[in-house]
Scaffold this active site. Structure first.
Site, PDB file in Angstrom:
ATOM      1  N   HIS A  80      -1.392   0.560  -9.803  1.00  0.00           N
ATOM      2  CA  HIS A  80      -2.004  -0.426  -8.897  1.00  0.00           C
ATOM      3  C   HIS A  80      -2.595  -1.618  -9.682  1.00  0.00           C
ATOM      4  O   HIS A  80      -3.789  -1.907  -9.582  1.00  0.00           O
ATOM      5  CB  HIS A  80      -3.096   0.255  -8.045  1.00  0.00           C
ATOM      6  CG  HIS A  80      -3.391  -0.471  -6.766  1.00  0.00           C
ATOM      7  ND1 HIS A  80      -3.784   0.167  -5.618  1.00  0.00           N
ATOM      8  CD2 HIS A  80      -3.354  -1.804  -6.450  1.00  0.00           C
ATOM      9  CE1 HIS A  80      -3.990  -0.727  -4.654  1.00  0.00           C
ATOM     10  NE2 HIS A  80      -3.723  -1.926  -5.136  1.00  0.00           N
ATOM     11  N   GLU A  88      -3.320   7.795  -3.797  1.00  0.00           N
ATOM     12  CA  GLU A  88      -3.865   7.338  -5.083  1.00  0.00           C
ATOM     13  C   GLU A  88      -5.162   8.054  -5.392  1.00  0.00           C
ATOM     14  O   GLU A  88      -5.952   8.275  -4.466  1.00  0.00           O
ATOM     15  CB  GLU A  88      -4.087   5.820  -5.034  1.00  0.00           C
ATOM     16  CG  GLU A  88      -2.797   5.080  -5.230  1.00  0.00           C
ATOM     17  CD  GLU A  88      -2.948   3.562  -5.230  1.00  0.00           C
ATOM     18  OE1 GLU A  88      -3.932   3.060  -5.794  1.00  0.00           O
ATOM     19  OE2 GLU A  88      -2.059   2.912  -4.681  1.00  0.00           O
ATOM     20  N   ARG A  95       0.865  -1.184   0.000  1.00  0.00           N
ATOM     21  CA  ARG A  95       0.000   0.000   0.000  1.00  0.00           C
ATOM     22  C   ARG A  95       0.900   1.232   0.000  1.00  0.00           C
ATOM     23  O   ARG A  95       1.963   1.231   0.655  1.00  0.00           O
ATOM     24  CB  ARG A  95      -0.892   0.026   1.247  1.00  0.00           C
ATOM     25  CG  ARG A  95      -2.065  -0.953   1.196  1.00  0.00           C
ATOM     26  CD  ARG A  95      -3.129  -0.524   0.184  1.00  0.00           C
ATOM     27  NE  ARG A  95      -4.265  -1.416   0.161  1.00  0.00           N
ATOM     28  CZ  ARG A  95      -4.425  -2.452  -0.666  1.00  0.00           C
ATOM     29  NH1 ARG A  95      -3.481  -2.729  -1.559  1.00  0.00           N
ATOM     30  NH2 ARG A  95      -5.521  -3.181  -0.646  1.00  0.00           N
TER      31      ARG A  95
HETATM   32  N1  LIG Z   1      -0.723  -3.852  -5.148  1.00  0.00           N
HETATM   33  C1  LIG Z   1      -1.733  -4.705  -5.184  1.00  0.00           C
HETATM   34  O1  LIG Z   1      -2.490  -4.778  -6.142  1.00  0.00           O
HETATM   35  C2  LIG Z   1      -1.927  -5.634  -4.056  1.00  0.00           C
HETATM   36  C3  LIG Z   1      -1.577  -5.278  -2.781  1.00  0.00           C
HETATM   37  N2  LIG Z   1      -1.775  -6.136  -1.755  1.00  0.00           N
HETATM   38  C4  LIG Z   1      -1.350  -5.730  -0.409  1.00  0.00           C
HETATM   39  O2  LIG Z   1      -0.471  -6.727   0.099  1.00  0.00           O
HETATM   40  C5  LIG Z   1      -0.787  -6.958   1.460  1.00  0.00           C
HETATM   41  C6  LIG Z   1      -0.308  -8.321   1.876  1.00  0.00           C
HETATM   42  O3  LIG Z   1      -1.111  -9.347   1.319  1.00  0.00           O
HETATM   43  P1  LIG Z   1      -0.908 -10.873   1.751  1.00  0.00           P
HETATM   44  O4  LIG Z   1       0.500 -11.290   1.536  1.00  0.00           O
HETATM   45  O5  LIG Z   1      -1.968 -11.666   1.119  1.00  0.00           O
HETATM   46  O6  LIG Z   1      -1.174 -10.754   3.323  1.00  0.00           O
HETATM   47  P2  LIG Z   1      -0.569 -11.593   4.510  1.00  0.00           P
HETATM   48  O7  LIG Z   1      -1.411 -11.269   5.687  1.00  0.00           O
HETATM   49  O8  LIG Z   1      -0.395 -13.014   4.104  1.00  0.00           O
HETATM   50  O9  LIG Z   1       0.907 -10.968   4.700  1.00  0.00           O
HETATM   51  C7  LIG Z   1       1.157  -9.765   5.369  1.00  0.00           C
HETATM   52  C8  LIG Z   1       2.392  -9.992   6.229  1.00  0.00           C
HETATM   53  O10 LIG Z   1       2.782  -8.724   6.792  1.00  0.00           O
HETATM   54  C9  LIG Z   1       3.284  -9.009   8.083  1.00  0.00           C
HETATM   55  N3  LIG Z   1       3.326  -7.794   8.893  1.00  0.00           N
HETATM   56  C10 LIG Z   1       2.307  -7.175   9.509  1.00  0.00           C
HETATM   57  N4  LIG Z   1       2.756  -6.099  10.174  1.00  0.00           N
HETATM   58  C11 LIG Z   1       4.096  -6.047   9.955  1.00  0.00           C
HETATM   59  C12 LIG Z   1       5.128  -5.180  10.383  1.00  0.00           C
HETATM   60  N5  LIG Z   1       4.870  -4.140  11.170  1.00  0.00           N
HETATM   61  N6  LIG Z   1       6.373  -5.413   9.951  1.00  0.00           N
HETATM   62  C13 LIG Z   1       6.644  -6.470   9.151  1.00  0.00           C
HETATM   63  N7  LIG Z   1       5.708  -7.343   8.725  1.00  0.00           N
HETATM   64  C14 LIG Z   1       4.451  -7.129   9.125  1.00  0.00           C
HETATM   65  C15 LIG Z   1       2.328 -10.067   8.625  1.00  0.00           C
HETATM   66  O11 LIG Z   1       2.885 -10.742   9.739  1.00  0.00           O
HETATM   67  C16 LIG Z   1       2.133 -10.945   7.413  1.00  0.00           C
HETATM   68  O12 LIG Z   1       3.050 -12.016   7.366  1.00  0.00           O
HETATM   69  C17 LIG Z   1      -2.308  -6.740   1.518  1.00  0.00           C
HETATM   70  O13 LIG Z   1      -2.737  -6.427   2.824  1.00  0.00           O
HETATM   71  C18 LIG Z   1      -2.524  -5.607   0.560  1.00  0.00           C
HETATM   72  O14 LIG Z   1      -2.464  -4.363   1.228  1.00  0.00           O
HETATM   73  C19 LIG Z   1      -2.316  -7.360  -1.955  1.00  0.00           C
HETATM   74  C20 LIG Z   1      -2.694  -7.766  -3.194  1.00  0.00           C
HETATM   75  C21 LIG Z   1      -2.552  -6.930  -4.362  1.00  0.00           C
HETATM   76  O1  LIG Z   2      -6.222  -7.063  -3.167  1.00  0.00           O
HETATM   77  C1  LIG Z   2      -5.655  -5.996  -2.852  1.00  0.00           C
HETATM   78  O2  LIG Z   2      -5.391  -5.707  -1.679  1.00  0.00           O
HETATM   79  C2  LIG Z   2      -5.304  -5.044  -3.910  1.00  0.00           C
HETATM   80  O3  LIG Z   2      -4.590  -4.119  -3.692  1.00  0.00           O
HETATM   81  C3  LIG Z   2      -5.834  -5.240  -5.270  1.00  0.00           C
HETATM   82  O4  LIG Z   2      -5.633  -6.465  -5.719  1.00  0.00           O
END
Ligand SMILES: NC(=O)C1=CN([C@@H]2O[C@H](COP(=O)(O)OP(=O)(O)OC[C@H]3O[C@@H](n4cnc5c(N)ncnc54)[C@H](O)[C@@H]3O)[C@@H](O)[C@H]2O)C=CC1
Ligand SMILES: O=C(O)C(=O)CO
Length: 386
Positions: free
Chosen positions: A320, A302, A273
């Site tokens: 994004h 954004e 993000r």
């Molecule tokens: N750019 C895009 O289109 C996308 C962005 N995202 C973003 O990616 C994020 C992660 O997605 P996932 O991997 O599925 O989630 P996830 O929950 O599997 O991984 C997030 C990780 O961050 C860690 N974490 C939390 N606070 C932390 C901190 N202070 N320092 C270090 N690590 C910390 C957690 O322990 C966890 O392992 C989503 O929450 C979303 O915001 C996800 C999909 C697409």
């Molecule tokens: O799934 C999310 O969190 C995104 O940012 C878009 O895929």
């Protein structure tokens, strides 16, 4: 009184009214809702980001559930409106839900869904693409070519970084961070250093096994290290990719002071993000460190970029799109619709939100469960035994 918004209606006589604030990819999600007696209303308003007032108008007087987008502000006002309309379910079409005030949803007894699992590899692949594009200066070189500036091979032309043998740093080694780490370690034989609040045991085992495989084949083995602090990753890694959730602990995780500790020729990638990075500080850092490169999929405000970012040749910026593969986006729509449907129908919550394949099989009916509700525990919802 909020102004009316334009909508497209499917199955007008359906018993349950489900609203989607945007048209979403594919038709399976619509068909699954219709098959369970839902009237589906899709907002076709041209503006990209709907306001709270627009969404209140969409919810209307009676609404059983809403599928929304990460650009929308799902707070007290919208959950109160949904609850007044009899609604019990909301799902983001996204895994991240920092746009949702889950406490407000809890207060009104509204279930909140997200879409994990289906976008892990797609998002990690974009992070890997940005890492490569930055390392080998692909966007700069493409612009040079199109501008007609290429007049022959030169020893110094667009020299970049070799990834093999360098160290990849991952901050937030959850689903996406771990998938990205595997791609960079296996694909480019990079060593891994990561920082997360939790140990990424499966990732560590993978790198250990791959290192042993390389060694057995007479190659330099890859290594891994779990860093005790984020600063250790920033100091040691050559390529750093950010994959944590956005919350109070990760806001401006990358700031002026931390940028200063990174290697002068490091690459920073952000597919998490925007506010995880202090973008103003980043622009200053890019200006003073021309060999430092970034690949950004997300931005602090954004759809805007902070002043100066668009002019930086050492920045690659994309809008994004990290989860934008057809399979993933259709899957996200399906999971979001099934989250809402499951709550409306009183189904339990799926036991493992990381294993959502059964919901994505086009040749079978999905399980009778909501794939992922983030406040299931707070609302005391039953968990599926399937
Ligand atoms: N750019 C895009 O289109 C996308 C962005 N995202 C973003 O990616 C994020 C992660 O997605 P996932 O991997 O599925 O989630 P996830 O929950 O599997 O991984 C997030 C990780 O961050 C860690 N974490 C939390 N606070 C932390 C901190 N202070 N320092 C270090 N690590 C910390 C957690 O322990 C966890 O392992 C989503 O929450 C979303 O915001 C996800 C999909 C697409
Ligand atoms: O799934 C999310 O969190 C995104 O940012 C878009 O895929």
């Amino acid at each position: 009184m909020a102004k009316p918004v334009s909508i497209e209606v499917w199955n007008p006589n359906g018993k349950y009214r489900v609203v989607s604030t945007k048209p979403m990819p594919g038709t399976r999600w619509i068909n699954l809702l219709i098959a369970q007696d839902c009237r589906v209303e899709i907002c076709t308003e041209k503006k990209t980001i709907l306001s709270v007032e627009d969404i209140i108008a969409l919810i209307g007087d009676r609404c059983d559930g809403v599928i929304g987008q990460l650009t929308e502000d799902w707070g007290e006002t919208l959950f109160a409106a949904l609850s007044r309309a009899g609604g019990k379910a909301f799902s983001n079409m996204a895994v991240g839900y920092n746009n949702v005030d889950v406490n407000a949803a809890n207060k009104y007894g509204v279930a909140v869904g997200n879409t994990p699992g289906v976008l892990t590899e797609t998002t990690a692949e974009l992070a890997a693409s940005l890492s490569l594009a930055a390392a080998r200066r692909i966007v700069e070189a493409d612009g040079f070519m199109r501008a007609g500036l290429y007049d022959g091979w030169l020893p110094h032309l667009f020299v970049g970084n070799l990834l093999k043998g360098q160290t990849v740093g991952v901050i937030g080694a959850g689903r996406i961070g771990s998938a990205y780490a595997r791609m960079m370690v296996e694909g480019f034989k990079m060593n891994l250093i990561y920082y997360d609040l939790y140990q990424a045991t499966r990732l560590e085992k993978f790198v250990t096994a791959y290192g042993a495989f390389l060694k057995a084949n007479g190659e330099q083995p890859v290594t891994w290290k779990r860093a005790g602090s984020m600063d250790e990753v920033l100091r040691e890694a050559d390529v750093i990719s950010l994959h944590p959730i956005l919350d109070k602990t990760t806001y401006h995780l990358i700031n002026k002071e931390r940028l200063a500790t990174m290697k002068k020729e490091a690459i920073l990638v952000n597919c998490s993000r925007g506010p995880v990075v202090d973008e103003v500080a980043l622009v200053e850092h890019l200006k003073h460190n021309p060999m430092f490169r970034v690949g950004l999929d997300v931005f602090e405000d954004e759809p805007y970029m902070k002043p100066g970012l668009a002019e930086m040749k050492n920045a690659i910026v994309v809008p994004h799109i990290a989860s934008a593969s057809k399979w993933t986006r259709e899957g996200m729509a399906t999971l979001a619709a099934l989250n809402v449907l499951g709550k409306i129908k009183g189904y339990p919550v799926w036991g493992n939100p990381n294993q959502v394949e059964p919901f994505l099989n086009e040749n079978a009916s999905p399980p009778a469960a909501s794939p992922s509700l983030v406040n299931a525990k707070a609302l005391g919802l039953p968990v599926s035994k399937l």
